[in-house]
Scaffold this active site. Sequence first.
Site, PDB file in Angstrom:
ATOM      1  N   THR A  10      49.835  55.497  -4.345  1.00  0.00           N
ATOM      2  CA  THR A  10      50.719  54.734  -5.243  1.00  0.00           C
ATOM      3  C   THR A  10      49.940  53.742  -6.108  1.00  0.00           C
ATOM      4  OG1 THR A  10      52.465  54.924  -3.599  1.00  0.00           O
ATOM      5  CG2 THR A  10      52.738  53.213  -5.277  1.00  0.00           C
ATOM      6  N   ILE A  11      49.108  52.944  -5.487  1.00  0.00           N
ATOM      7  CA  ILE A  11      48.341  51.941  -6.239  1.00  0.00           C
ATOM      8  C   ILE A  11      47.096  52.578  -6.860  1.00  0.00           C
ATOM      9  CG2 ILE A  11      47.051  49.764  -6.051  1.00  0.00           C
ATOM     10  CD1 ILE A  11      50.141  49.464  -5.751  1.00  0.00           C
ATOM     11  N   SER A  46      48.875  40.858  -2.430  1.00  0.00           N
ATOM     12  CA  SER A  46      49.958  41.848  -2.504  1.00  0.00           C
ATOM     13  C   SER A  46      50.845  41.627  -3.727  1.00  0.00           C
ATOM     14  CB  SER A  46      50.810  41.781  -1.241  1.00  0.00           C
ATOM     15  OG  SER A  46      51.758  40.745  -1.360  1.00  0.00           O
ATOM     16  N   CYS A  47      51.692  42.597  -3.966  1.00  0.00           N
ATOM     17  CA  CYS A  47      52.602  42.560  -5.111  1.00  0.00           C
ATOM     18  C   CYS A  47      53.481  41.302  -5.094  1.00  0.00           C
ATOM     19  CB  CYS A  47      53.477  43.804  -5.097  1.00  0.00           C
ATOM     20  SG  CYS A  47      54.168  44.152  -3.467  1.00  0.00           S
ATOM     21  N   ASN A  48      54.054  40.995  -3.936  1.00  0.00           N
ATOM     22  CA  ASN A  48      54.906  39.808  -3.851  1.00  0.00           C
ATOM     23  C   ASN A  48      54.095  38.537  -4.073  1.00  0.00           C
ATOM     24  OD1 ASN A  48      57.624  40.676  -3.323  1.00  0.00           O
ATOM     25  ND2 ASN A  48      56.892  41.483  -1.376  1.00  0.00           N
ATOM     26  N   ARG A  57      61.912  45.697  -1.279  1.00  0.00           N
ATOM     27  CA  ARG A  57      62.307  47.116  -1.293  1.00  0.00           C
ATOM     28  C   ARG A  57      61.817  47.766   0.021  1.00  0.00           C
ATOM     29  NH1 ARG A  57      57.867  48.255   0.131  1.00  0.00           N
ATOM     30  NH2 ARG A  57      56.132  49.110  -1.044  1.00  0.00           N
ATOM     31  N   HIS A  97      54.114  35.629   3.378  1.00  0.00           N
ATOM     32  CA  HIS A  97      53.865  35.452   1.947  1.00  0.00           C
ATOM     33  C   HIS A  97      53.351  34.058   1.588  1.00  0.00           C
ATOM     34  CE1 HIS A  97      56.830  38.731   2.458  1.00  0.00           C
ATOM     35  NE2 HIS A  97      56.069  39.321   1.557  1.00  0.00           N
ATOM     36  N   HIS A 148      61.150  44.582  -5.817  1.00  0.00           N
ATOM     37  CA  HIS A 148      61.502  43.432  -4.975  1.00  0.00           C
ATOM     38  C   HIS A 148      62.269  42.424  -5.847  1.00  0.00           C
ATOM     39  CE1 HIS A 148      58.433  44.729  -2.072  1.00  0.00           C
ATOM     40  NE2 HIS A 148      57.473  44.555  -2.947  1.00  0.00           N
ATOM     41  N   GLN A 152      56.728  46.436  -7.431  1.00  0.00           N
ATOM     42  CA  GLN A 152      55.669  46.451  -6.400  1.00  0.00           C
ATOM     43  C   GLN A 152      54.535  47.420  -6.703  1.00  0.00           C
ATOM     44  OE1 GLN A 152      58.666  47.829  -6.002  1.00  0.00           O
ATOM     45  NE2 GLN A 152      58.334  49.926  -5.311  1.00  0.00           N
TER      46      GLN A 152
HETATM   47  N1  LIG Z   1      52.878  50.435  -2.628  1.00  0.00           N
HETATM   48  C1  LIG Z   1      53.031  49.183  -2.918  1.00  0.00           C
HETATM   49  O1  LIG Z   1      54.116  48.769  -3.284  1.00  0.00           O
HETATM   50  C2  LIG Z   1      51.912  48.231  -2.829  1.00  0.00           C
HETATM   51  C3  LIG Z   1      50.804  48.453  -2.042  1.00  0.00           C
HETATM   52  N2  LIG Z   1      49.825  47.519  -1.974  1.00  0.00           N
HETATM   53  C4  LIG Z   1      48.682  47.727  -1.117  1.00  0.00           C
HETATM   54  O2  LIG Z   1      47.835  48.719  -1.718  1.00  0.00           O
HETATM   55  C5  LIG Z   1      47.182  49.473  -0.698  1.00  0.00           C
HETATM   56  C6  LIG Z   1      47.499  50.929  -0.897  1.00  0.00           C
HETATM   57  O3  LIG Z   1      48.886  51.126  -0.738  1.00  0.00           O
HETATM   58  P1  LIG Z   1      49.637  52.388  -1.349  1.00  0.00           P
HETATM   59  O4  LIG Z   1      49.020  52.788  -2.626  1.00  0.00           O
HETATM   60  O5  LIG Z   1      51.072  52.064  -1.303  1.00  0.00           O
HETATM   61  O6  LIG Z   1      49.329  53.483  -0.251  1.00  0.00           O
HETATM   62  P2  LIG Z   1      49.564  55.055  -0.357  1.00  0.00           P
HETATM   63  O7  LIG Z   1      49.818  55.519   1.024  1.00  0.00           O
HETATM   64  O8  LIG Z   1      50.521  55.380  -1.438  1.00  0.00           O
HETATM   65  O9  LIG Z   1      48.145  55.611  -0.846  1.00  0.00           O
HETATM   66  C7  LIG Z   1      47.016  55.563  -0.039  1.00  0.00           C
HETATM   67  C8  LIG Z   1      46.108  56.729  -0.400  1.00  0.00           C
HETATM   68  O10 LIG Z   1      44.920  56.643   0.373  1.00  0.00           O
HETATM   69  C9  LIG Z   1      44.573  57.934   0.866  1.00  0.00           C
HETATM   70  N3  LIG Z   1      43.813  57.721   2.101  1.00  0.00           N
HETATM   71  C10 LIG Z   1      44.273  57.483   3.337  1.00  0.00           C
HETATM   72  N4  LIG Z   1      43.242  57.282   4.189  1.00  0.00           N
HETATM   73  C11 LIG Z   1      42.106  57.387   3.458  1.00  0.00           C
HETATM   74  C12 LIG Z   1      40.727  57.284   3.758  1.00  0.00           C
HETATM   75  N5  LIG Z   1      40.296  57.028   4.986  1.00  0.00           N
HETATM   76  N6  LIG Z   1      39.828  57.448   2.747  1.00  0.00           N
HETATM   77  C13 LIG Z   1      40.248  57.716   1.480  1.00  0.00           C
HETATM   78  N7  LIG Z   1      41.553  57.827   1.157  1.00  0.00           N
HETATM   79  C14 LIG Z   1      42.465  57.654   2.120  1.00  0.00           C
HETATM   80  C15 LIG Z   1      45.894  58.645   1.052  1.00  0.00           C
HETATM   81  O11 LIG Z   1      45.726  60.047   0.957  1.00  0.00           O
HETATM   82  C16 LIG Z   1      46.709  58.094  -0.111  1.00  0.00           C
HETATM   83  O12 LIG Z   1      46.525  58.898  -1.250  1.00  0.00           O
HETATM   84  C17 LIG Z   1      47.647  48.861   0.630  1.00  0.00           C
HETATM   85  O13 LIG Z   1      46.755  47.835   0.998  1.00  0.00           O
HETATM   86  C18 LIG Z   1      48.996  48.261   0.261  1.00  0.00           C
HETATM   87  O14 LIG Z   1      49.407  47.235   1.120  1.00  0.00           O
HETATM   88  C19 LIG Z   1      49.836  46.391  -2.737  1.00  0.00           C
HETATM   89  C20 LIG Z   1      50.883  46.137  -3.572  1.00  0.00           C
HETATM   90  C21 LIG Z   1      52.027  47.011  -3.619  1.00  0.00           C
HETATM   91  O1  LIG Z   2      52.284  44.271  -0.053  1.00  0.00           O
HETATM   92  C1  LIG Z   2      53.454  44.491  -0.304  1.00  0.00           C
HETATM   93  O2  LIG Z   2      54.466  43.691   0.036  1.00  0.00           O
HETATM   94  P1  LIG Z   2      54.383  42.266   0.796  1.00  0.00           P
HETATM   95  O3  LIG Z   2      53.811  41.280  -0.168  1.00  0.00           O
HETATM   96  O4  LIG Z   2      55.800  41.962   1.063  1.00  0.00           O
HETATM   97  O5  LIG Z   2      53.546  42.400   2.046  1.00  0.00           O
HETATM   98  C2  LIG Z   2      53.789  45.781  -0.979  1.00  0.00           C
HETATM   99  O6  LIG Z   2      55.097  45.799  -1.507  1.00  0.00           O
HETATM  100  C3  LIG Z   2      53.633  46.878   0.016  1.00  0.00           C
HETATM  101  O7  LIG Z   2      54.505  46.601   1.032  1.00  0.00           O
HETATM  102  P2  LIG Z   2      54.713  47.635   2.219  1.00  0.00           P
HETATM  103  O8  LIG Z   2      53.756  47.224   3.311  1.00  0.00           O
HETATM  104  O9  LIG Z   2      56.149  47.410   2.584  1.00  0.00           O
HETATM  105  O10 LIG Z   2      54.456  49.023   1.683  1.00  0.00           O
END
Ligand SMILES: NC(=O)C1=CN([C@@H]2O[C@H](COP(=O)(O)OP(=O)(O)OC[C@H]3O[C@@H](n4cnc5c(N)ncnc54)[C@H](O)[C@@H]3O)[C@@H](O)[C@H]2O)C=CC1
Ligand SMILES: O=C(OP(=O)(O)O)[C@H](O)COP(=O)(O)O
Length: 341
Positions: A11-12, A139-141, A168, A194, A220, A302
């Site tokens: 996602t990110i 984080s986003c929040n 969310r 937070h 959110h 987010q």
């Molecule tokens: N989704 C959200 O709303 C937000 C997420 N974050 C933070 O961003 C980070 C990533 O979150 P998302 O993008 O939501 O996760 P996600 O699950 O959508 O994407 C993670 C990606 O990493 C890959 N992956 C998993 N293990 C791996 C490894 N060992 N080596 C390489 N790739 C690997 C997965 O295949 C996946 O494509 C987390 O720290 C999360 O807390 C921050 C703000 C908002």
């Molecule tokens: O970092 C986030 O939120 P947070 O600031 O509430 O911890 C992102 O929305 C990801 O949250 P998640 O851990 O519910 O996927």
Amino acid sequence: MIKVAVNGYGTIGKRVADAVAAQPDMEIIGVSKTKPGAEAFVAKQRGYPLYIADITKKENFEKAGIQVAGSVADMIQKADIIVDATPGGVGEGNRVLYEKYGKKAIWQGGEDHEVAGFSFNSSCNYTEAIGKQFARVVSCNTTGLCRIINLIDSAFGVKKVRATMVRRGGDPGDVKRGPIDAIVLNPVTIPSHHGPDVQSVLPNINIVTSAMIVPTTLMHMHFLNMELKNPATKEQVIELIKAHSRLGLIEKSTGITSTAELKEYACDLLRPRGDLWENGIFKESISVLEGTDLYLFQAIHQEADVVVETVDCIRAMAGRCQTASESIAITNKAVGLTAIR
Ligand SMILES: NC(=O)C1=CN([C@@H]2O[C@H](COP(=O)(O)OP(=O)(O)OC[C@H]3O[C@@H](n4cnc5c(N)ncnc54)[C@H](O)[C@@H]3O)[C@@H](O)[C@H]2O)C=CC1
Ligand SMILES: O=C(OP(=O)(O)O)[C@H](O)COP(=O)(O)O
């Protein structure tokens, strides 16, 4: 050109990759995945070399028609800086790899502050990131909170912040997450994580936060109250918000009073993926009571707000721009961010 690798193309990660590729001073040298899937096909379509965490799985990718450029270790060696966007908690384990190859790395908010020892927000502490080896984009929040709190604190002084986050449940593609029919206190304890996370960027801010999770995926919503040290007017607050390039203002005339309508607006504006990189502050909600008691609602997308911050963090760590305003202007122009008004 700053050579950037995205470890964790989810996602990110996929948003960071596109934002980096759009910058005039950066290039994507690779992205990584663990399994072949839709995002791996997107990486292929974008022309990003795809690396994999476990090279023994190479055949699985190739059978699916996806070419593998090498292992994550190979990718890291080719990069100047790695954006670690693996799932929260996974990135911490990658630090040894970044240290081994002497590379700069940026983690996301799912990791603890300690993973990098420095937490970043462009508007608040850009210059502290200059030349650093490791950083974490909050984080986003927390990003949404830091932007508005720092602005108001700089103008009027903030005595105390109280904020409630209606979060969310999962991202639109997260089919396995919930809740489906509940309002979950998450955490049930007060303060939520937070507030301390805001203090990892703005250590002098007195803040108490609470949070819950609801059955929605789009955005959110924050309810904020800031007790000010010096009196302010609603008009002054609005003018400050208008002057901040990552604070959007939702006018009454749009008729938007929900996350759903706001996300639709971003889609209709033809933002990529309907991304709202800026805070969505509801103008009508801005109220100053008794001169020093400020209230407002803001929506936070987010999936998007941390992306532009990550791009600035790359530029600061690479030592390319010496001021936040210079980097923010380049980043915003490259992705097409003009805050909604
Ligand atoms: N989704 C959200 O709303 C937000 C997420 N974050 C933070 O961003 C980070 C990533 O979150 P998302 O993008 O939501 O996760 P996600 O699950 O959508 O994407 C993670 C990606 O990493 C890959 N992956 C998993 N293990 C791996 C490894 N060992 N080596 C390489 N790739 C690997 C997965 O295949 C996946 O494509 C987390 O720290 C999360 O807390 C921050 C703000 C908002
Ligand atoms: O970092 C986030 O939120 P947070 O600031 O509430 O911890 C992102 O929305 C990801 O949250 P998640 O851990 O519910 O996927």
